[in-house]
Each structure stands twice: as structure tokens, then as C-alpha cells.
Design a protein around this motif. Structure first.
Motif, short mmCIF file in Angstrom:
data_model
loop_
_atom_site.label_atom_id
_atom_site.label_comp_id
_atom_site.label_asym_id
_atom_site.label_seq_id
_atom_site.Cartn_x
_atom_site.Cartn_y
_atom_site.Cartn_z
N LYS A 123 10.30 1.97 14.89
CA LYS A 123 9.68 3.23 15.97
C LYS A 123 10.00 3.28 17.43
O LYS A 123 10.47 3.91 18.06
CB LYS A 123 8.54 3.56 15.79
CG LYS A 123 7.85 4.06 14.45
CD LYS A 123 6.95 4.59 14.52
CE LYS A 123 5.51 3.10 14.19
NZ LYS A 123 3.61 3.72 14.08
N HIS B 5 8.47 5.70 4.90
CA HIS B 5 8.06 5.08 3.65
C HIS B 5 8.11 6.05 2.47
O HIS B 5 6.97 7.33 2.48
CB HIS B 5 6.52 4.87 3.82
CG HIS B 5 6.60 3.66 4.66
ND1 HIS B 5 5.99 2.61 4.25
CD2 HIS B 5 6.10 3.33 6.52
CE1 HIS B 5 6.48 0.73 5.52
NE2 HIS B 5 6.08 2.24 6.80
N VAL B 6 9.35 6.98 1.98
CA VAL B 6 9.65 7.70 1.72
C VAL B 6 9.27 7.73 0.35
O VAL B 6 9.53 6.74 -0.70
CB VAL B 6 10.91 8.58 1.64
CG1 VAL B 6 11.17 9.98 0.99
CG2 VAL B 6 11.26 8.66 3.08
N ARG B 7 8.40 9.05 -0.18
CA ARG B 7 7.83 8.55 -2.35
C ARG B 7 8.87 9.02 -2.90
O ARG B 7 9.79 9.91 -3.07
CB ARG B 7 6.63 9.66 -2.09
CG ARG B 7 5.48 8.91 -1.70
CD ARG B 7 4.47 9.45 -2.05
NE ARG B 7 3.62 8.82 -0.86
CZ ARG B 7 2.39 8.02 -1.50
NH1 ARG B 7 2.61 7.35 -2.81
NH2 ARG B 7 1.85 7.41 -0.60
N ARG C 123 3.69 -6.53 9.77
CA ARG C 123 3.91 -5.08 9.79
C ARG C 123 3.87 -4.59 10.58
O ARG C 123 4.88 -3.70 11.30
CB ARG C 123 2.31 -4.22 9.59
CG ARG C 123 2.23 -3.16 8.63
CD ARG C 123 1.15 -2.52 8.31
NE ARG C 123 0.60 -2.32 8.96
CZ ARG C 123 -1.39 -2.77 8.99
NH1 ARG C 123 -1.52 -2.63 7.64
NH2 ARG C 123 -1.85 -2.00 10.03
N GLU D 205 0.86 -1.03 0.10
CA GLU D 205 -0.03 0.19 -0.19
C GLU D 205 0.51 1.38 -0.24
O GLU D 205 0.33 2.08 -0.92
CB GLU D 205 -1.07 -0.16 1.34
CG GLU D 205 -2.10 0.67 1.30
CD GLU D 205 -3.34 0.67 -0.55
OE1 GLU D 205 -3.07 0.87 -0.89
OE2 GLU D 205 -4.16 -0.82 0.57
N ARG D 206 2.24 1.41 0.56
CA ARG D 206 3.03 2.36 0.97
C ARG D 206 4.32 2.15 -0.27
O ARG D 206 4.67 0.88 0.20
CB ARG D 206 3.34 2.95 2.28
CG ARG D 206 1.91 3.29 2.90
CD ARG D 206 1.60 5.11 2.43
NE ARG D 206 -0.15 4.71 2.83
CZ ARG D 206 -0.40 5.94 3.64
NH1 ARG D 206 0.32 6.90 4.46
NH2 ARG D 206 -1.83 5.76 3.60
N HIS E 207 7.62 -1.57 12.10
CA HIS E 207 6.63 -0.95 13.07
C HIS E 207 7.68 -0.62 14.38
O HIS E 207 8.16 -0.03 14.82
CB HIS E 207 5.32 -0.63 12.31
CG HIS E 207 4.87 -0.12 11.48
ND1 HIS E 207 3.20 -0.34 11.27
CD2 HIS E 207 5.48 0.36 10.62
CE1 HIS E 207 3.90 0.30 9.49
NE2 HIS E 207 5.05 0.76 9.68
N VAL F 42 9.67 8.52 13.33
CA VAL F 42 8.34 7.54 14.19
C VAL F 42 6.92 7.64 12.95
O VAL F 42 5.94 6.67 13.33
CB VAL F 42 8.63 8.33 15.56
CG1 VAL F 42 9.55 7.95 15.97
CG2 VAL F 42 8.08 9.61 15.42
N ALA F 43 7.46 9.07 11.95
CA ALA F 43 6.26 8.32 11.15
C ALA F 43 6.04 8.53 10.13
O ALA F 43 6.91 8.27 9.28
CB ALA F 43 5.62 10.69 11.61
N CYS F 44 4.89 7.81 9.55
CA CYS F 44 4.99 7.07 8.16
C CYS F 44 5.20 7.44 7.53
O CYS F 44 6.29 6.86 6.75
CB CYS F 44 3.56 6.95 8.17
SG CYS F 44 2.00 7.14 9.26
N GLY F 45 5.18 8.55 6.94
CA GLY F 45 6.31 9.32 5.82
C GLY F 45 7.90 9.26 6.29
O GLY F 45 8.63 9.95 4.71
N GLU F 46 8.54 9.26 7.43
CA GLU F 46 9.67 10.03 7.20
C GLU F 46 10.87 8.01 7.13
O GLU F 46 11.56 8.78 6.20
CB GLU F 46 9.90 9.96 8.74
CG GLU F 46 10.10 11.36 9.56
CD GLU F 46 9.77 12.06 10.68
OE1 GLU F 46 11.40 11.88 11.09
OE2 GLU F 46 9.06 10.46 11.63
N GLY G 279 15.40 9.48 15.27
CA GLY G 279 14.67 8.26 14.29
C GLY G 279 13.70 8.66 13.99
O GLY G 279 12.63 8.86 14.90
#
Lengths: 219, 128
Positions: free
Chosen positions: B109, B126-128, B101, B41-42, B105, B120-124, B118
Motif C-alpha cells: 500500500k 484480498h479478492v474473493r 502482516r 482470516e481473509r 500491507h 489500497v482497500a482491503c478487498g482490492e 494500485g
């Protein structure tokens, strides 16, 4: 940034939900109490049967005369409210946080669908703003607070989309996303967003009066 | 009114194309073995294994991350770097053993929060 993120996603989230919950209970109690003090007679007209009948009929899209007279507003309003709750409850990222925080999770929607709904919500809010600016009878009862509320409501969606696509500073966006969402929660009991709590009461009263006293449908 | 509706429909159509496009062209980069997940998904998490081994808190002790649990208890001194995470952690949680998963995580985290540094947030990660 980690400290701020943990603060906003932890204690501030707890605070926002608590204010929302207790504020909502207070708001409903206050409204009923005011009615009791000023118009005791209102309560003698409230009936569960006619109240529920009205609520159900006004919950079905295009079921009422007024909804059929304004098809665009009806479609967009229904879409907006449904999308709002679907996104809140079923976005996978929200579920991951719920699951890891509380060990509970349920059904999720694919991110592609979430994207479509989120952009749809933006479009709906633009429509609501345009309507306030152009439709004369709506414009007449609109002041700046209506736009402020609309901006507050759309803000979590704008920042959510920017965070999802990682446009701009990601950490700033995700923190703002949570802060705005918490602001919306806190605003619900104390602003016109309280229609979420009070609309069923209004509907139930009008439904009761029309159904029980006048013997007519109110839709 | 009709005009606004048309404009709204066109707007939605453009957004639809954009969101489908962004999914179709998403690319797979990363070092974790994530085949067990099936469709992702990510974007796959970014992770620098060598840099992590050098951190003083880890100091080339594989078992800090590559742990071994038996009957729900951590086995001290044993490590599992020859196994994939998904050898033990199935997609769904099994009793006290977290699902794959959640295992990833929590492992990342949890340590980042303990170390106060380090992502902790999703997009940190799971970088696009």
C-alpha cells in the motif's frame, strides 16, 4: 477511486470524529444548560448514588419490569447495542486500519462471528422497523424521521456486509461503508441518536427522583 | 409478536448457515508464501510478480521490494530475494521491524499510495 478512498478514510474520518466529539460535548452542555435555565430545581434532586443505581439496574437485561413485559424487544435491543459496539471495536479489518494508522490494536473477533453479528444487526433493524409499523403505541409517535434514522444506522452494516462478500462494485461499497459510518458519527449529537449521550442523564434524574424523593425503585 | 420472533429466528438460522458455508468453501489461491500466518482470516492477496518487475519505478531492481535492513537502517544495493519475508518479519513486530502482516500491507500500500495507483482497500487485493 484511490483518491476518494484515501479522502474518505483519512481527512473525512478525522472530520467526522471531531464533529462527533465536539458536537457531543456541546449537546451535553446544551442539555444541562437548558435544564439549569428552565428547571433549576431539577439539579437539587440529582444524587450520584440513586442515579448510578438506576443506570446500573437499567443496564442489566430483563432486570426491569418493563423489559420483562417486552421480552423480544429487550433481547433484540440488547443484542443490537452490544453487536454495534463489538463490531465497531473488534472487527479485524477495523483493527488492521487502527494498527497501521496509529500503531495501536487490541483483541479481534473472528470474521465468522463478525458476520453473524452483522446479519443479526440487520435482523434487529428490520424488527425495529416492523415494530414502528405494527405496535399501535409506537406507531402513534413514529414519523418518517424515525425510519430515516433507522436507514442511516443500518446503512454501514449493509454496505459493510456487501463489501465483505465483495458483492457489487467493491470500491463503491467500501467507500459508502465509511461514508455512512461517518454520517452516523456526525448524526449522533444532532439527532435522536443523541440518546447515546443523554440516556444516562435521563436515567440518573429519574433514578434520583424515584430513589431520593419517593423512596421507590424505578425499575 | 410471537410470529415476528419465529420469523426472526428462522432468518437468523438461514444467515448462520450461509456464513458458515461461505467460510467452509473459501479457497486458497495466490502466490505469496503465507504459511507463517497459520489460519487465514481473509483470502490470500492477488499479486502479479512479473508485472511488478516490469514497472519503470522498479525496472527489475529486486531490492526495491526485497530490501535488507541492518540495525533499523536500509542497506543500499543489497537485496534479499533469496529469503522469505517471514525469515525476518515475525508475526509480531520486533522493535522498529514491523510484524509480517503490517510488513506486507506497508510494502504494497505504501508504494501504491506514493505512485498514486494500485490497490489500497482491503478487498482490492484480498479478492474473493
Amino acid at each position: 477511486m484511490q483518491d476518494i478512498y484515501l479522502l474518505v478514510s483519512g481527512p473525512l474520518a478525522w472530520a467526522a470524529w471531531a464533529i462527533f466529539l465536539f458536537g457531543s460535548i456541546y449537546k451535553i452542555w446544551k442539555t444541562l444548560d437548558t435544564a439549569k435555565k428552565k428547571e433549576q430545581v431539577l439539579f437539587s434532586y440529582v444524587s450520584l448514588k440513586y442515579g448510578l443505581r438506576s443506570i446500573i439496574n437499567w443496564s442489566i437485561p430483563f432486570n426491569t419490569v418493563n423489559m420483562r413485559l417486552n421480552p423480544a424487544l429487550t433481547a433484540i435491543s440488547f443484542f443490537f447495542h452490544i453487536a454495534f459496539f463489538v463490531l465497531l471495536l473488534f472487527v479485524s479489518a477495523h483493527q488492521v486500519m487502527l494498527g497501521e494508522g496509529f500503531g495501536i490494536s487490541w483483541f479481534t473477533i473472528p470474521d465468522t462471528l463478525a458476520n453473524i453479528l452483522a446479519f443479526g444487526v440487520l435482523g434487529a433493524c428490520i424488527f425495529f422497523a416492523a415494530r414502528r409499523l405494527t405496535v399501535p403505541e409506537v406507531k402513534y409517535v413514529t414519523d418518517w424521521t424515525d425510519f430515516a434514522l433507522l436507514i442511516l444506522v443500518v446503512a454501514p452494516f449493509v454496505t459493510g456486509i456487501l463489501a465483505y462478500y465483495q458483492i457489487g462494485n467493491y470500491m463503491l461499497m467500501i467507500i459508502l461503508h465509511m461514508l455512512f459510518a461517518e454520517a452516523v458519527l456526525v448524526a449522533i449529537p444532532f439527532t435522536r441518536l443523541s440518546h447515546m449521550l443523554l440516556a444516562p442523564l435521563t436515567r440518573a434524574y429519574i433514578g434520583s427522583e424515584f430513589g431520593m424523593v419517593r423512596n421507590v425503585k424505578d425499575w | 409478536m410471537r410470529d415476528i420472533l419465529y420469523r426472526y429466528a428462522i432468518f437468523c438460522a438461514i444467515i448462520l448457515c450461509m456464513s458458515f458455508g461461505s467460510v467452509a468453501f473459501a479457497e486458497d489461491t495466490g502466490v505469496f508464501d503465507v504459511n507463517a500466518f497459520g489460519t487465514l482470516e481473509r483470502p490470500v492477496s492477488q499479486f502479479d510478480h512479473d508485472a511488478h518487475m516490469e514497472y519503470p519505478e522498479i525496472d527489475e531492481d529486486c531490492s526495491v521490494c526485497h530490501h535488507v535492513y541492518e540495525d533499523g537502517k536500509l542497506v543500499e544495493g543489497e537485496s534479499s530475494e533469496d529469503q522469505a519475508c517471514s525469515d525476518c518479519h515475525t508475526i509480531k513486530a520486533q522493535g522498529s521491524q514491523p510484524g509480517l502482516r503490517t510488513a506486507y500491507h506497508d510494502q504494497c500500500k505504501g508504494c501504491h499510495i506514493d505512485m498514486k495507483k494500485g490497490p489500497v482497500a482491503c478487498g482490492e487485493c484480498h479478492v474473493r
